[in-house]
Design an enzyme around this catalytic site. Structure first.
Site, PDB file in Angstrom:
ATOM      1  N   GLU A  24       1.074  -1.148  -0.022  1.00 46.55           N
ATOM      2  CA  GLU A  24       0.035   0.185   0.005  1.00 46.55           C
ATOM      3  C   GLU A  24       0.953   1.422   0.097  1.00 46.55           C
ATOM      4  O   GLU A  24       1.179   1.995   1.112  1.00 46.55           O
ATOM      5  CB  GLU A  24      -0.956  -0.134   1.016  1.00 46.55           C
ATOM      6  CG  GLU A  24      -2.024  -1.487   1.146  1.00 46.55           C
ATOM      7  CD  GLU A  24      -3.128  -1.253   1.826  1.00 46.55           C
ATOM      8  OE1 GLU A  24      -3.562  -0.285   2.378  1.00 46.55           O
ATOM      9  OE2 GLU A  24      -3.539  -2.545   1.975  1.00 46.55           O
ATOM     10  N   PRO A  38       4.670  -6.315  -9.895  1.00 45.30           N
ATOM     11  CA  PRO A  38       4.932  -5.980 -11.148  1.00 45.30           C
ATOM     12  C   PRO A  38       5.736  -4.690 -11.280  1.00 45.30           C
ATOM     13  O   PRO A  38       5.138  -3.601 -10.913  1.00 45.30           O
ATOM     14  CB  PRO A  38       3.700  -6.098 -11.926  1.00 45.30           C
ATOM     15  CG  PRO A  38       2.931  -6.717 -11.236  1.00 45.30           C
ATOM     16  CD  PRO A  38       3.116  -6.401  -9.944  1.00 45.30           C
ATOM     17  N   HIS A  56     -12.973 -11.775   7.900  1.00 45.30           N
ATOM     18  CA  HIS A  56     -12.232 -12.262   9.027  1.00 45.30           C
ATOM     19  C   HIS A  56     -11.013 -11.292   8.975  1.00 45.30           C
ATOM     20  O   HIS A  56      -9.990 -11.246   8.191  1.00 45.30           O
ATOM     21  CB  HIS A  56     -11.383 -13.466   8.433  1.00 45.30           C
ATOM     22  CG  HIS A  56     -12.439 -14.758   8.717  1.00 45.30           C
ATOM     23  ND1 HIS A  56     -11.934 -15.949   8.131  1.00 45.30           N
ATOM     24  CD2 HIS A  56     -13.773 -14.915   8.988  1.00 45.30           C
ATOM     25  CE1 HIS A  56     -13.247 -16.908   8.256  1.00 45.30           C
ATOM     26  NE2 HIS A  56     -14.277 -16.052   8.749  1.00 45.30           N
ATOM     27  N   GLU A  57     -10.983 -10.260   9.830  1.00 41.00           N
ATOM     28  CA  GLU A  57      -9.744  -9.525   9.864  1.00 41.00           C
ATOM     29  C   GLU A  57      -9.078 -10.251  10.997  1.00 41.00           C
ATOM     30  O   GLU A  57      -9.374 -10.451  11.992  1.00 41.00           O
ATOM     31  CB  GLU A  57     -10.481  -7.925  10.552  1.00 41.00           C
ATOM     32  CG  GLU A  57      -9.211  -7.166  11.190  1.00 41.00           C
ATOM     33  CD  GLU A  57      -8.228  -6.851   9.945  1.00 41.00           C
ATOM     34  OE1 GLU A  57      -8.510  -6.308   9.022  1.00 41.00           O
ATOM     35  OE2 GLU A  57      -6.907  -7.337  10.002  1.00 41.00           O
ATOM     36  N   HIS A 114      -7.154  -8.977   1.613  1.00 42.81           N
ATOM     37  CA  HIS A 114      -6.895  -7.893   1.915  1.00 42.81           C
ATOM     38  C   HIS A 114      -5.546  -7.877   2.576  1.00 42.81           C
ATOM     39  O   HIS A 114      -5.455  -8.763   3.395  1.00 42.81           O
ATOM     40  CB  HIS A 114      -7.660  -6.627   2.607  1.00 42.81           C
ATOM     41  CG  HIS A 114      -8.704  -6.107   1.691  1.00 42.81           C
ATOM     42  ND1 HIS A 114      -8.751  -5.014   1.375  1.00 42.81           N
ATOM     43  CD2 HIS A 114      -9.668  -6.788   0.587  1.00 42.81           C
ATOM     44  CE1 HIS A 114     -10.047  -4.664   0.591  1.00 42.81           C
ATOM     45  NE2 HIS A 114     -10.394  -5.603   0.325  1.00 42.81           N
ATOM     46  N   GLU A 137      -9.888   2.885   0.453  1.00 41.17           N
ATOM     47  CA  GLU A 137      -9.894   3.153   2.036  1.00 41.17           C
ATOM     48  C   GLU A 137      -8.974   4.425   2.246  1.00 41.17           C
ATOM     49  O   GLU A 137      -9.144   5.276   3.103  1.00 41.17           O
ATOM     50  CB  GLU A 137      -9.594   1.861   2.837  1.00 41.17           C
ATOM     51  CG  GLU A 137      -8.094   1.576   2.556  1.00 41.17           C
ATOM     52  CD  GLU A 137      -7.649   0.492   3.490  1.00 41.17           C
ATOM     53  OE1 GLU A 137      -8.306  -0.031   4.280  1.00 41.17           O
ATOM     54  OE2 GLU A 137      -6.533  -0.305   3.285  1.00 41.17           O
TER      55      GLU A 137
HETATM   56  C1  NOJ Z   1      -7.930  -3.186   5.727  1.00 43.14           C
HETATM   57  C2  NOJ Z   1      -8.599  -3.637   4.483  1.00 43.14           C
HETATM   58  O1  NOJ Z   1      -8.105  -3.316   3.372  1.00 43.14           O
HETATM   59  C3  NOJ Z   1     -10.058  -2.827   4.851  1.00 43.14           C
HETATM   60  O2  NOJ Z   1     -10.899  -2.776   3.589  1.00 43.14           O
HETATM   61  C4  NOJ Z   1     -10.627  -3.117   6.001  1.00 43.14           C
HETATM   62  O3  NOJ Z   1     -11.936  -2.467   6.082  1.00 43.14           O
HETATM   63  C5  NOJ Z   1      -9.755  -3.072   7.169  1.00 43.14           C
HETATM   64  N1  NOJ Z   1      -8.368  -3.762   6.941  1.00 43.14           N
HETATM   65  C6  NOJ Z   1     -10.417  -3.583   8.471  1.00 43.14           C
HETATM   66  O4  NOJ Z   1     -10.469  -4.988   8.396  1.00 43.14           O
HETATM   67 CA    CA Z   2      -6.028  -2.495   3.033  1.00 46.68          CA
END
Ligand code: NOJ
Ligand code: CA
Length: 694
Positions: free
Chosen positions: A191, A208, A397-398, A465, A490
């Site tokens: 990111e 890439p 699933h965070e 993610h 985000e």
């Molecule tokens: C980062 C992810 O990219 C985002 O989409 C998500 O809302 C947050 N983490 C929280 O899980």
């Molecule tokens: Ca993210």
């Protein structure tokens, strides 16, 4: 069969005919001249072994040097039974040629979903077997396609208990300078902002890594089939023949070892260089997929692309929270409202972030529970309501990157997800992995693969993610549907955000590796509804209260076509879509496309993409900071069919900085003989639906 002497390819331009003796001795192989060319004859790869037994390769395009002599090999530690100390082996020299074998492939394969349902795979191959006095045998597999090259290694060491890679020396010594587009090499995140800079000034890059040589050839370095190995990044190694040289730099284990194997052999991912005459050739290339293993899932009927909305943007803009409390987003009531919205707008899926226990520990112990809903989220009620309305739930699933905690629950979590009737899960790894493991090292690569396999066993599709970068494993595991892996939407909620150039760089860089869950489609470009919401609280340190989306509204619509994802989100608050005329585009859009083609574009400047789903076509065009007009021949449409084209364009006074929400919707009848004049504002775009006119 071993050849008891080495042969030398002089440098530069080091191709030599193998001697008659070698040809005779490799009776089971046809040695030729140590080179292999693409089926169309334009790309030629040459293998070399010098007097010290150092293996290398080089590549010509149209008979001109493209990659000069580039060393290959490894630094290894070999553990043998009964010896506590490893033997250090310099596996980049001392090799002798054993054999050279050739082959070719030419077939068409089908995928359950993808930019194109049918993929053509045509290449010529050369397999070079080497041996050395150190006991290390190295096999190099080269494949040359019309759209680029790939090579991978198989290393084995007879009698070894285990092996460690301390360095990989694969290199890419470009013959000429040029522009490049990439993010910096970082073993923990993708990111990052993209940079355009001369190849010769690039110190390091993640892949890439895309470039255009001064001869006007486009290329992109990446890898395919990353499995049980760390990710590869590029580190500049200028030398006298090529000031534009790079060597592979692997994400290490905490002790500095790059890869470890409890075996006497290992195989690496493919190292790839896509090659094109036009920038869009890179986007239209299937080289990465073609270098992956065929599908490992027998029945793929349950794997389906879809559009989705969710309880998500409100948390990022600060008006809701993931954790339970007065501003909790994922409540039963809110969930039912989103399911209704999806059902009424031809949207198949809904995600609810913050549905499960553990968010209090985010940023701390990261102890999420993947089978326990918060008390104000009635999982069974939500699941049965979704089913009654024909809407798919996307579980979330965070993990906070607490991989041990996730792996402890993995089997149970996916069995529970399946039992609740859910076929999709979005995962996230926002945090540091315990034990000092980088997110892109071999430990994490093994973990991400384990999740894909566990999810497949429970018929669950994934949206990952903070992933390990996509390298085409979606061919083998099509339940690995989409990933983030770059700055997504985000960032526009709580930082200075992604500039217009970001959107027109992603298709030529990050998206070459595979689909991206950017989550486009914010209509409230200036975030007015969130900024004026009394519930809003700053939660992210980068938030200076002036965040916004840095494009026009029409560009956000076009992103649904341009930024390919089989799970495509309309990411704004659903209130911002209700009653909005331009939302008709998303209602009509179909994420399950059959055919795609990037028609025109330049990295960082603009891109035009067309897709077909069933009998409908969709066009997306976006530009960077410069306003732009592009004439797009509609010859991709079916011949002899009249289409109703619904055009979502920037208004005449639109400008992403000063007037981003000015848009115009118009309609006309078109055929494949027409040319569409696409006018885009600064940071703008245009989206078109083509529906056969009855
Ligand atoms: C980062 C992810 O990219 C985002 O989409 C998500 O809302 C947050 N983490 C929280 O899980
Ligand atoms: Ca993210």
């Amino acid at each position: 069969m071993k050849i008891p002497f080495s042969f030398d390819f002089p440098r530069p331009g080091f191709v030599l005919l193998l001697s008659a003796a070698i040809v005779a001795m490799t009776s089971c192989s046809s040695a030729g001249d140590g080179s292999v060319q693409s089926p169309d004859g334009d790309v030629r790869l040459m293998f070399g072994l010098d007097a010290e037994g150092c293996p290398s390769y080089s590549v010509d395009v149209d008979g001109k040097p493209f990659i000069r002599r580039s060393p290959l090999g490894f630094g290894l530690e070999v553990f043998r039974a009964g010896s506590a100390e490893p033997e250090t082996v310099d596996a980049q020299k001392g090799f002798e040629l054993v054999s050279v074998d050739r082959g070719s492939e030419d077939y068409v394969w089908e995928q359950p979903w993808g930019e194109n349902k049918e993929v053509k795979c045509r290449s010529n191959a050369m397999t070079v077997r080497l041996t050395s006095a150190s006991g290390v045998d190295m096999t190099l597999f080269f494949k040359v396609f019309d759209d680029g090259i790939g090579f991978r290694y198989d290393l084995s060491c007879d009698g070894a208990d285990s092996l460690r890679v301390t360095d990989e020396h694969s290199s890419f010594m470009f013959a000429s300078d040029g522009d490049s587009w990439s993010i910096p090499a970082d073993f923990n995140t993708y990111e990052l902002d993209y940079r355009k800079m001369p190849l010769s000034e690039l110190h390091d890059a993640n892949t890439p890594m895309t470039f255009r040589t001064s001869d006007g050839i486009y290329g992109s370095v990446h890898e395919a089939a990353l499995k049980d190995y760390p990710e590869m990044t590029l580190l500049a190694v200028p030398d006298e023949t090529s000031p534009q040289g790079f060597v592979s730099s692997l994400a290490p284990w905490p002790d500095g070892v790059k890869a470890r194997f409890a075996a006497d052999s290992f195989t690496t991912p493919w190292r790839t260089v896509q090659i094109g005459r036009k920038a869009v050739d890179l986007i239209n290339s299937s080289l990465i997929l073609n270098l992956n293993e065929p599908c490992a899932i027998a029945d793929t009927d349950w794997i389906k692309p879809m559009k989705y909305v969710g309880v998500w943007w409100g948390m990022h803009t600060g008006i809701q929270t993931w954790k339970m409390g007065p501003r909790h987003g994922a409540t039963t009531e809110n969930a039912l409202k989103h399911i209704d919205f999806a059902a009424e707008n031809n949207i198949q899926g809904v995600v609810f972030e913050g549905w499960n226990a553990g968010w209090e520990s985010w940023g701390g112990m990261q102890n999420f529970d993947f089978t326990r809903a918060y008390p104000d989220f009635d999982m069974d009620k939500v699941a049965s309501y979704a089913k009654s309305r024909g809407v798919e739930l996307i579980g979330h699933h965070e993990t906070g990157a607490n991989i041990p905690n996730y792996e402890r629950q993995l089997e149970q979590a996916y069995a529970w997800t399946e039992a609740k009737g859910m076929h999709y899960v979005k995962t996230g790894y926002a945090g540091g992995i315990p034990g000092g493991h980088p997110r892109h090292g071999q430990y994490a690569v093994r973990h991400y693969r384990k999740v894909v396999e566990t999810a497949a066993a429970h018929k669950v599709c994934l949206d990952v993610h903070e992933p390990i970068k996509e390298t085409g494993i979606r061919r083998t595991y099509p339940n690995m549907m989409t990933l983030e892996g770059a700055k997504g939407m985000e960032w526009n909620a709580w930082s200075k955000g992604n500039p217009p150039s970001h959107y027109v760089t992603l298709p030529f860089t990050r998206l070459l590796s595979g689909p991206m869950d950017y989550t486009p489609g914010v209509f409230d470009v200036l975030l007015e509804s969130s900024m004026s919401d009394p519930r809003r609280e700053k939660w992210n340190d980068l938030d200076q209260g002036d965040s916004r989306v840095n494009t026009t509204l029409a560009a956000q619509i076009a992103d649904w076509v341009v930024l390919y994802s089989p799970l495509q989100m309309a990411s704004d608050l659903i209130e911002n879509y209700q009653g909005h005329p331009a939302f008709q585009f998303f209602r009509d859009f179909d994420a399950d496309c059959d055919w795609s083609e990037a028609l025109d574009g330049e990295p960082g400047e603009f891109v035009v993409v067309a897709r077909r789903a069933g009998d409908r076509y969709f066009l997306g065009a976006i530009t960077g900071d410069s306003p732009r007009t592009v004439d797009v021949p509609l010859d991709f449409l079916a011949d002899g069919v009249k289409y109703r084209a619904v055009i979502y364009a920037d208004g005449p006074d639109a400008d992403w900085r000063t007037n981003p929400c000015s848009y115009v919707i118009s309609e006309k009848t078109v055929t494949s003989d027409d040319v569409l004049n696409v006018v885009m504002a600064s940071g703008g775009g245009q989206a078109v639906t083509f529906i056969p006119a009855s």
